[in-house]
Each structure stands twice: as structure tokens, then as C-alpha cells.
Design a protein around this motif. Sequence first.
Motif, PDB file in Angstrom:
ATOM      1  N   TRP A  21     -16.614  22.763  10.542  1.00  0.00           N
ATOM      2  CA  TRP A  21     -17.258  24.040  10.861  1.00  0.00           C
ATOM      3  C   TRP A  21     -18.718  23.762  11.222  1.00  0.00           C
ATOM      4  N   ASP A  49     -10.125  18.692   9.608  1.00  0.00           N
ATOM      5  CA  ASP A  49      -9.853  20.123   9.634  1.00  0.00           C
ATOM      6  C   ASP A  49     -10.749  20.802  10.668  1.00  0.00           C
ATOM      7  N   SER A 141      -4.424  30.101   5.269  1.00  0.00           N
ATOM      8  CA  SER A 141      -5.754  29.976   4.698  1.00  0.00           C
ATOM      9  C   SER A 141      -6.194  31.357   4.231  1.00  0.00           C
ATOM     10  N   LEU A 195     -18.660  21.668  -1.219  1.00  0.00           N
ATOM     11  CA  LEU A 195     -20.038  21.419  -1.661  1.00  0.00           C
ATOM     12  C   LEU A 195     -20.826  22.723  -1.696  1.00  0.00           C
ATOM     13  N   GLN A 197     -21.426  24.571   0.605  1.00  0.00           N
ATOM     14  CA  GLN A 197     -22.317  24.443   1.769  1.00  0.00           C
ATOM     15  C   GLN A 197     -23.666  23.865   1.340  1.00  0.00           C
ATOM     16  N   LYS A 241     -17.685  18.989   5.065  1.00  0.00           N
ATOM     17  CA  LYS A 241     -18.173  18.750   6.432  1.00  0.00           C
ATOM     18  C   LYS A 241     -19.449  17.924   6.331  1.00  0.00           C
ATOM     19  N   GLY A 243     -22.323  15.939   8.852  1.00  0.00           N
ATOM     20  CA  GLY A 243     -22.776  15.691  10.226  1.00  0.00           C
ATOM     21  C   GLY A 243     -23.498  14.369  10.375  1.00  0.00           C
ATOM     22  N   HIS A 247     -23.884  10.915   4.868  1.00  0.00           N
ATOM     23  CA  HIS A 247     -23.128  11.865   4.050  1.00  0.00           C
ATOM     24  C   HIS A 247     -21.640  11.511   4.015  1.00  0.00           C
TER      25      HIS A 247
HETATM   26  P1  NDP Z   1     -19.302  22.221   2.741  1.00  0.00           P
HETATM   27  O1  NDP Z   1     -19.239  22.695   1.339  1.00  0.00           O
HETATM   28  O2  NDP Z   1     -18.422  21.133   3.182  1.00  0.00           O
HETATM   29  O3  NDP Z   1     -20.836  21.845   3.019  1.00  0.00           O
HETATM   30  C1  NDP Z   1     -21.275  21.342   4.241  1.00  0.00           C
HETATM   31  C2  NDP Z   1     -22.755  21.050   4.066  1.00  0.00           C
HETATM   32  O4  NDP Z   1     -22.910  20.007   3.101  1.00  0.00           O
HETATM   33  C3  NDP Z   1     -23.445  20.565   5.322  1.00  0.00           C
HETATM   34  O5  NDP Z   1     -24.732  21.153   5.339  1.00  0.00           O
HETATM   35  C4  NDP Z   1     -23.562  19.065   5.119  1.00  0.00           C
HETATM   36  O6  NDP Z   1     -24.707  18.551   5.729  1.00  0.00           O
HETATM   37  C5  NDP Z   1     -23.699  18.961   3.627  1.00  0.00           C
HETATM   38  N1  NDP Z   1     -23.187  17.690   3.087  1.00  0.00           N
HETATM   39  C6  NDP Z   1     -22.072  17.016   3.427  1.00  0.00           C
HETATM   40  N2  NDP Z   1     -21.928  15.905   2.689  1.00  0.00           N
HETATM   41  C7  NDP Z   1     -23.004  15.877   1.853  1.00  0.00           C
HETATM   42  C8  NDP Z   1     -23.434  14.977   0.853  1.00  0.00           C
HETATM   43  N3  NDP Z   1     -22.730  13.882   0.549  1.00  0.00           N
HETATM   44  N4  NDP Z   1     -24.601  15.263   0.203  1.00  0.00           N
HETATM   45  C9  NDP Z   1     -25.322  16.353   0.494  1.00  0.00           C
HETATM   46  N5  NDP Z   1     -24.952  17.254   1.430  1.00  0.00           N
HETATM   47  C10 NDP Z   1     -23.796  17.007   2.104  1.00  0.00           C
HETATM   48  O7  NDP Z   1     -19.160  23.530   3.648  1.00  0.00           O
HETATM   49  P2  NDP Z   1     -18.257  23.941   4.882  1.00  0.00           P
HETATM   50  O8  NDP Z   1     -18.443  25.400   5.053  1.00  0.00           O
HETATM   51  O9  NDP Z   1     -18.530  23.092   6.056  1.00  0.00           O
HETATM   52  O10 NDP Z   1     -16.764  23.702   4.378  1.00  0.00           O
HETATM   53  C11 NDP Z   1     -16.054  22.507   4.629  1.00  0.00           C
HETATM   54  C12 NDP Z   1     -15.004  22.693   5.693  1.00  0.00           C
HETATM   55  O11 NDP Z   1     -14.009  23.605   5.256  1.00  0.00           O
HETATM   56  C13 NDP Z   1     -15.526  23.340   6.984  1.00  0.00           C
HETATM   57  O12 NDP Z   1     -16.289  22.451   7.754  1.00  0.00           O
HETATM   58  C14 NDP Z   1     -14.240  23.798   7.597  1.00  0.00           C
HETATM   59  O13 NDP Z   1     -13.551  22.726   8.203  1.00  0.00           O
HETATM   60  C15 NDP Z   1     -13.497  24.322   6.368  1.00  0.00           C
HETATM   61  N6  NDP Z   1     -13.716  25.761   6.137  1.00  0.00           N
HETATM   62  C16 NDP Z   1     -12.624  26.602   6.229  1.00  0.00           C
HETATM   63  C17 NDP Z   1     -12.766  27.948   6.054  1.00  0.00           C
HETATM   64  C18 NDP Z   1     -11.571  28.831   6.175  1.00  0.00           C
HETATM   65  O14 NDP Z   1     -11.729  30.044   6.245  1.00  0.00           O
HETATM   66  N7  NDP Z   1     -10.377  28.282   6.195  1.00  0.00           N
HETATM   67  C19 NDP Z   1     -14.073  28.570   5.758  1.00  0.00           C
HETATM   68  C20 NDP Z   1     -15.137  27.600   5.605  1.00  0.00           C
HETATM   69  C21 NDP Z   1     -14.937  26.265   5.782  1.00  0.00           C
HETATM   70  P3  NDP Z   1     -24.653  17.657   7.081  1.00  0.00           P
HETATM   71  O15 NDP Z   1     -23.808  18.404   8.044  1.00  0.00           O
HETATM   72  O16 NDP Z   1     -26.093  17.546   7.436  1.00  0.00           O
HETATM   73  O17 NDP Z   1     -24.043  16.342   6.702  1.00  0.00           O
END
Ligand code: NDP
Length: 283
Positions: A21, A49, A141, A195, A197, A241, A243, A247
Amino acid sequence: MTRQIHFSANKGLPAIGQGTWAMGEKALQRRDEVHALQAGIDLGLTLIDTAEMYAEGGAERIVGEAIRGRRDEVFLVSKVYPWNAGGERAIAACEASLKRLQSDYLDLYLLHWRGDIPLEETVSAMQALKQQGKIRRWGVSNLDYDDMRELTVLAGGAECATNQVLYHLASRGIEHDLLPWCQQQNMPVMAYCPLAQAGRLRDGLMNHPALKQMAAQKGVAVAQLLLAWLISHNGVMAIPKAGSVAHVKENAAAREITLSNEEIAVMEKAFPAPGHKTPLAMV
Ligand code: NDP
């Protein structure tokens, strides 16, 4: 041996995958996003995903680029908008996703959330896509306990391979009924926003004193503790997720972290489950 998740008739997958996402939204980040996903695949985070919704197809294009030449190494998950989840619209939506992903098939196709199209129609469309070889299996979902019970008694509904829901240490409502029910059905749960987010969904999570202290003692990051806690639950996988490659590496390494019962108790005391039914949390 790190914990594995078994979708129907599939070899085990690592319990941590990769979310997408917000990928594909900014041209400047494109290269980093592709590299991050590729690094994740190299490290065994082979479930990816995505969804037609993310950057309106932009995230699927990033994934398509990241997996070019190595489709067989990954377990590809995408999601259909509720208003596309029936009849010819579902076929067209899936075909468009496949085109963006540059793939002939999805390993798993999910109804993104429940909308107005009756679940029966969604199940029929999923079955048609399966018969056509465009998807290997399907799931849902954001469906709560009652929705799942309704779905799985429909003709073909029991084929639902997973439910992807919001689940992290500071949002534990599914532990009341949905999670135990899925575990009883042997249906893997995909924890999204594992996490929170990066703490944006819950103030004080990432810098909670008890978590920071435990992380320091174990020589790991708080984010890794959150992932290790999630996948300590039977049948739960997490799809953070990331980027950046840094991470991704941290997230991949979280598979090797073992939490003792005492450590789990400390984490759960800091962020208790509600203890009663709450509506399914969503973002
Ligand atoms: P997450 O909880 O995965 O958090 C993502 C954030 O955490 C980004 O800012 C990322 O930063 C940061 N991050 C990643 N790894 C680390 C780390 N090791 N230490 C510190 N920060 C970290 O949130 P998402 O909302 O992205 O949820 C995960 C996935 O779930 C989505 O990407 C999507 O594929 C799915 N999803 C599904 C939904 C649904 O309705 N079915 C709704 C929401 C999400 P950076 O990018 O800078 O690495």
C-alpha cells in the motif's frame, strides 16, 4: 525452522510477507520500492500483497517490475474492489490486475471489503476465475466473524482461503472471536498494518517503555518485536510494507526472533485485548 503458513494445498510460506500500500504513488520512489521488494524476495519474503486500489494500479505495476523474470518464486496476492466483485466486472478487474502485474495468474485473489454485491455473486465470480486459471485460490479481507460465518455456509464459500484483517499489538479485537474461529477452520489470517503503520495508528506504540526495554535487551527493534509477536500466533502471517531495503532486512530477520511466554505476557499487558466483542477495526 521459522513459522510457516499453509494456504490450501500449497507448500508452506514464510509467516512474514510484503505489503505494497502506498507504493507506486511517487515516481521518485519507484526505484527504491522495486529494490525493496526484490530484496525481500531474496530474503524469502515471497508473499507479496497488493490491490487494484493501491495507487489505482500503480502498486501492481511496481510489483510487476519487481518480479519480472522470477514469477515462480513469489506468491502473488491482489484484491478486487467490492463494486467489481461479481460477474463480468470481476473477470475484467482480475485481467487488468494481471496485465499490470505482468503475470498469467494470481496465487490468491481477495475481496477487499464487503460492499453491496451479494457474497454469493462474489463466490461465483471467484470460482469462474479459478476455473479459467486466472487465480489459484481466493479469499476475503475485512470480514468480521458474522460475515465469515455467513460466507462459509454458502455454496463454495468454504473454499475461502484466508481473511486479511487489521491486526497488531495495539489492536487485538479479532482475538475475541474471529481469530479463534479462523484457527479452528485452519484458515490463515493475514495481519495487515502489522506495524500499526509505523505507529501512526497508535500513539506511543513504537516508543512504549516496556517494548523499548525488551527490544534493547534482545538487541532487536521494536518493529521486529511487533512482527514476532504477531507470527507467534498459530496461523497468523504479517504483511509489513517497507519502502527501503533496510526495513525489509529488519522485517525478514523478525522471523528468527523467539519470544518467551514471559515476554509475550509483558507485551500483552502493555497493550491488552479488549476482552469483549468490538467491531472489526479497519483502515
Ligand atoms: P504497516 O503496519 O506495514 O506499516 C508500514 C509503515 O511501516 C511504513 O511507513 C514503513 O516505512 C514502516 N516500516 C516498515 N518496516 C519497518 C521497520 N522495520 N521499522 C520501522 N518502520 C518500518 O502498514 P500498511 O498499512 O502498509 O499495512 C501493511 C500492508 O497490508 C499494506 O501495505 C497492504 O499491502 C496491506 N493492507 C491491507 C488492507 C486491507 O484493507 N486489506 C488495509 C491496509 C493495509 P517505509 O515504507 O519507509 O519502509
